[in-house]
Design a protein around this motif. Structure first.
Motif, PDB file in Angstrom:
ATOM      1  N   MET A  22       0.806  -1.192   0.000  1.00 34.76           N
ATOM      2  CA  MET A  22       0.000   0.000   0.000  1.00 34.76           C
ATOM      3  C   MET A  22       0.855   1.264   0.000  1.00 34.76           C
ATOM      4  O   MET A  22       0.580   2.209  -0.731  1.00 34.76           O
ATOM      5  CB  MET A  22      -0.917  -0.059   1.237  1.00 34.76           C
ATOM      6  N   LYS A  23       1.880   1.251   0.826  1.00 34.31           N
ATOM      7  CA  LYS A  23       2.777   2.402   0.896  1.00 34.31           C
ATOM      8  C   LYS A  23       3.530   2.590  -0.415  1.00 34.31           C
ATOM      9  O   LYS A  23       3.786   3.711  -0.837  1.00 34.31           O
ATOM     10  CB  LYS A  23       3.763   2.240   2.046  1.00 34.31           C
ATOM     11  N   MET A  24       3.866   1.493  -1.022  1.00 38.73           N
ATOM     12  CA  MET A  24       4.612   1.549  -2.287  1.00 38.73           C
ATOM     13  C   MET A  24       3.764   2.198  -3.381  1.00 38.73           C
ATOM     14  O   MET A  24       4.256   3.023  -4.146  1.00 38.73           O
ATOM     15  CB  MET A  24       5.041   0.140  -2.695  1.00 38.73           C
ATOM     16  N   ILE A  25       2.502   1.842  -3.457  1.00 41.16           N
ATOM     17  CA  ILE A  25       1.599   2.412  -4.457  1.00 41.16           C
ATOM     18  C   ILE A  25       1.436   3.913  -4.213  1.00 41.16           C
ATOM     19  O   ILE A  25       1.447   4.722  -5.142  1.00 41.16           O
ATOM     20  CB  ILE A  25       0.229   1.694  -4.426  1.00 41.16           C
ATOM     21  N   LEU A  26       1.325   4.284  -2.964  1.00 43.01           N
ATOM     22  CA  LEU A  26       1.194   5.694  -2.603  1.00 43.01           C
ATOM     23  C   LEU A  26       2.452   6.471  -2.985  1.00 43.01           C
ATOM     24  O   LEU A  26       2.366   7.572  -3.558  1.00 43.01           O
ATOM     25  CB  LEU A  26       0.913   5.830  -1.107  1.00 43.01           C
ATOM     26  N   LEU A  27       3.609   5.917  -2.713  1.00 44.39           N
ATOM     27  CA  LEU A  27       4.876   6.570  -3.070  1.00 44.39           C
ATOM     28  C   LEU A  27       5.031   6.717  -4.583  1.00 44.39           C
ATOM     29  O   LEU A  27       5.453   7.763  -5.073  1.00 44.39           O
ATOM     30  CB  LEU A  27       6.057   5.798  -2.483  1.00 44.39           C
ATOM     31  N   VAL A  28       4.681   5.669  -5.301  1.00 39.06           N
ATOM     32  CA  VAL A  28       4.789   5.713  -6.761  1.00 39.06           C
ATOM     33  C   VAL A  28       3.825   6.739  -7.332  1.00 39.06           C
ATOM     34  O   VAL A  28       4.173   7.513  -8.220  1.00 39.06           O
ATOM     35  CB  VAL A  28       4.549   4.310  -7.361  1.00 39.06           C
ATOM     36  N   SER A  29       2.619   6.768  -6.813  1.00 39.33           N
ATOM     37  CA  SER A  29       1.642   7.744  -7.322  1.00 39.33           C
ATOM     38  C   SER A  29       2.080   9.171  -6.991  1.00 39.33           C
ATOM     39  O   SER A  29       1.924  10.077  -7.808  1.00 39.33           O
ATOM     40  CB  SER A  29       0.252   7.448  -6.767  1.00 39.33           C
ATOM     41  N   LEU A  30       2.620   9.390  -5.790  1.00 43.59           N
ATOM     42  CA  LEU A  30       3.136  10.719  -5.444  1.00 43.59           C
ATOM     43  C   LEU A  30       4.307  11.113  -6.344  1.00 43.59           C
ATOM     44  O   LEU A  30       4.418  12.266  -6.770  1.00 43.59           O
ATOM     45  CB  LEU A  30       3.566  10.764  -3.978  1.00 43.59           C
ATOM     46  N   PHE A  31       5.168  10.169  -6.629  1.00 41.14           N
ATOM     47  CA  PHE A  31       6.303  10.442  -7.514  1.00 41.14           C
ATOM     48  C   PHE A  31       5.815  10.866  -8.899  1.00 41.14           C
ATOM     49  O   PHE A  31       6.295  11.852  -9.460  1.00 41.14           O
ATOM     50  CB  PHE A  31       7.196   9.205  -7.619  1.00 41.14           C
ATOM     51  N   PHE A  32       4.864  10.133  -9.458  1.00 42.03           N
ATOM     52  CA  PHE A  32       4.343  10.485 -10.774  1.00 42.03           C
ATOM     53  C   PHE A  32       3.613  11.828 -10.758  1.00 42.03           C
ATOM     54  O   PHE A  32       3.717  12.620 -11.695  1.00 42.03           O
ATOM     55  CB  PHE A  32       3.416   9.388 -11.307  1.00 42.03           C
ATOM     56  N   MET A  33       2.903  12.099  -9.675  1.00 43.07           N
ATOM     57  CA  MET A  33       2.182  13.357  -9.581  1.00 43.07           C
ATOM     58  C   MET A  33       3.163  14.534  -9.520  1.00 43.07           C
ATOM     59  O   MET A  33       3.006  15.525 -10.229  1.00 43.07           O
ATOM     60  CB  MET A  33       1.283  13.357  -8.339  1.00 43.07           C
ATOM     61  N   PHE A  34       4.189  14.438  -8.698  1.00 44.98           N
ATOM     62  CA  PHE A  34       5.170  15.511  -8.604  1.00 44.98           C
ATOM     63  C   PHE A  34       5.980  15.663  -9.887  1.00 44.98           C
ATOM     64  O   PHE A  34       6.289  16.769 -10.316  1.00 44.98           O
ATOM     65  CB  PHE A  34       6.109  15.293  -7.414  1.00 44.98           C
ATOM     66  N   SER A  35       6.307  14.551 -10.524  1.00 41.56           N
ATOM     67  CA  SER A  35       7.046  14.647 -11.780  1.00 41.56           C
ATOM     68  C   SER A  35       6.182  15.286 -12.870  1.00 41.56           C
ATOM     69  O   SER A  35       6.669  16.089 -13.671  1.00 41.56           O
ATOM     70  CB  SER A  35       7.554  13.282 -12.223  1.00 41.56           C
ATOM     71  N   PHE A  36       4.900  14.972 -12.891  1.00 43.09           N
ATOM     72  CA  PHE A  36       3.982  15.573 -13.857  1.00 43.09           C
ATOM     73  C   PHE A  36       3.879  17.082 -13.628  1.00 43.09           C
ATOM     74  O   PHE A  36       3.950  17.882 -14.568  1.00 43.09           O
ATOM     75  CB  PHE A  36       2.601  14.915 -13.745  1.00 43.09           C
ATOM     76  N   ILE A  37       3.725  17.487 -12.373  1.00 44.28           N
ATOM     77  CA  ILE A  37       3.646  18.921 -12.054  1.00 44.28           C
ATOM     78  C   ILE A  37       4.952  19.620 -12.415  1.00 44.28           C
ATOM     79  O   ILE A  37       4.944  20.713 -12.984  1.00 44.28           O
ATOM     80  CB  ILE A  37       3.313  19.108 -10.559  1.00 44.28           C
ATOM     81  N   PHE A  38       6.077  19.007 -12.104  1.00 48.23           N
ATOM     82  CA  PHE A  38       7.371  19.593 -12.423  1.00 48.23           C
ATOM     83  C   PHE A  38       7.540  19.767 -13.929  1.00 48.23           C
ATOM     84  O   PHE A  38       7.981  20.817 -14.402  1.00 48.23           O
ATOM     85  CB  PHE A  38       8.501  18.717 -11.874  1.00 48.23           C
ATOM     86  N   LEU A  39       7.179  18.741 -14.704  1.00 50.48           N
ATOM     87  CA  LEU A  39       7.325  18.829 -16.153  1.00 50.48           C
ATOM     88  C   LEU A  39       6.411  19.892 -16.750  1.00 50.48           C
ATOM     89  O   LEU A  39       6.797  20.610 -17.676  1.00 50.48           O
ATOM     90  CB  LEU A  39       7.063  17.470 -16.796  1.00 50.48           C
ATOM     91  N   LYS A  40       5.205  20.019 -16.235  1.00 47.76           N
ATOM     92  CA  LYS A  40       4.290  21.061 -16.714  1.00 47.76           C
ATOM     93  C   LYS A  40       4.866  22.441 -16.433  1.00 47.76           C
ATOM     94  O   LYS A  40       4.866  23.321 -17.290  1.00 47.76           O
ATOM     95  CB  LYS A  40       2.911  20.937 -16.053  1.00 47.76           C
ATOM     96  N   PHE A  41       5.372  22.643 -15.225  1.00 47.69           N
ATOM     97  CA  PHE A  41       5.957  23.927 -14.865  1.00 47.69           C
ATOM     98  C   PHE A  41       7.198  24.214 -15.703  1.00 47.69           C
ATOM     99  O   PHE A  41       7.386  25.319 -16.198  1.00 47.69           O
ATOM    100  CB  PHE A  41       6.308  23.951 -13.373  1.00 47.69           C
ATOM    101  N   TYR A  42       8.042  23.208 -15.880  1.00 53.51           N
ATOM    102  CA  TYR A  42       9.267  23.375 -16.657  1.00 53.51           C
ATOM    103  C   TYR A  42       8.946  23.694 -18.116  1.00 53.51           C
ATOM    104  O   TYR A  42       9.566  24.567 -18.717  1.00 53.51           O
ATOM    105  CB  TYR A  42      10.111  22.109 -16.566  1.00 53.51           C
ATOM    106  N   LYS A  43       7.959  23.009 -18.667  1.00 52.70           N
ATOM    107  CA  LYS A  43       7.562  23.248 -20.055  1.00 52.70           C
ATOM    108  C   LYS A  43       7.013  24.659 -20.210  1.00 52.70           C
ATOM    109  O   LYS A  43       7.327  25.357 -21.168  1.00 52.70           O
ATOM    110  CB  LYS A  43       6.514  22.220 -20.478  1.00 52.70           C
ATOM    111  N   TYR A  44       6.204  25.120 -19.276  1.00 59.39           N
ATOM    112  CA  TYR A  44       5.641  26.470 -19.323  1.00 59.39           C
ATOM    113  C   TYR A  44       6.751  27.514 -19.232  1.00 59.39           C
ATOM    114  O   TYR A  44       6.775  28.479 -19.978  1.00 59.39           O
ATOM    115  CB  TYR A  44       4.648  26.661 -18.178  1.00 59.39           C
ATOM    116  N   LYS A  45       7.683  27.291 -18.323  1.00 59.50           N
ATOM    117  CA  LYS A  45       8.785  28.239 -18.145  1.00 59.50           C
ATOM    118  C   LYS A  45       9.658  28.273 -19.390  1.00 59.50           C
ATOM    119  O   LYS A  45      10.082  29.341 -19.830  1.00 59.50           O
ATOM    120  CB  LYS A  45       9.594  27.824 -16.918  1.00 59.50           C
ATOM    121  N   LYS A  46       9.907  27.123 -19.977  1.00 62.27           N
ATOM    122  CA  LYS A  46      10.735  27.042 -21.173  1.00 62.27           C
ATOM    123  C   LYS A  46      10.038  27.716 -22.353  1.00 62.27           C
ATOM    124  O   LYS A  46      10.663  28.448 -23.121  1.00 62.27           O
ATOM    125  CB  LYS A  46      11.034  25.581 -21.496  1.00 62.27           C
TER     126      LYS A  46
END
Length: 88
Positions: free
Chosen positions: A1-25
Motif C-alpha cells: 500500500m505504501k509503495m503504491i502511494l509513493l509511486v503515485s506521489l512520484f508520478f504526480m510531482f514529476s507531472f507537475i514539475f514537467l508542466k511547470f518546466y515546459k511552461y517556463k521554457k
C-alpha cells in the motif's frame, strides 16, 4: 500500500514539475517581444528586469544595424569621391 502511494506521489510531482518546466521554457522562448501598441499587455506582464533586458537587446540590435548602414554609406561615399577625382 505504501509503495503504491509513493509511486503515485512520484508520478504526480514529476507531472507537475514537467508542466511547470515546459511552461517556463515556452515563456523564455518567446523573448522576441517588441514594444508596440498591440502587445502592450504582454509587455507589461513581464518583470521589470525582463523588460529592461528586452529593451537593452533591442537597443543593441538597432545600434548594430545603424553601424552597418553607416559603413555602407561611407564606402559608397568613398567610391563616389574617387570617381569624381578621376573624372577631374
Amino acid at each position: 500500500m505504501k509503495m503504491i502511494l509513493l509511486v503515485s506521489l512520484f508520478f504526480m510531482f514529476s507531472f507537475i514539475f514537467l508542466k511547470f518546466y515546459k511552461y517556463k521554457k515556452a515563456f523564455k522562448k518567446n523573448k522576441d517581444i517588441k514594444f508596440n501598441k498591440s502587445n502592450l499587455y504582454k509587455w507589461m506582464n513581464l518583470t521589470k528586469k525582463e523588460r529592461f533586458d528586452l529593451s537593452k537587446n533591442e537597443s543593441n540590435s538597432y545600434l548594430k544595424k545603424r553601424q552597418t548602414l553607416l559603413e555602407e554609406i561611407r564606402k559608397e561615399y568613398k567610391i563616389i569621391s574617387e570617381n569624381d577625382q578621376k573624372s577631374l
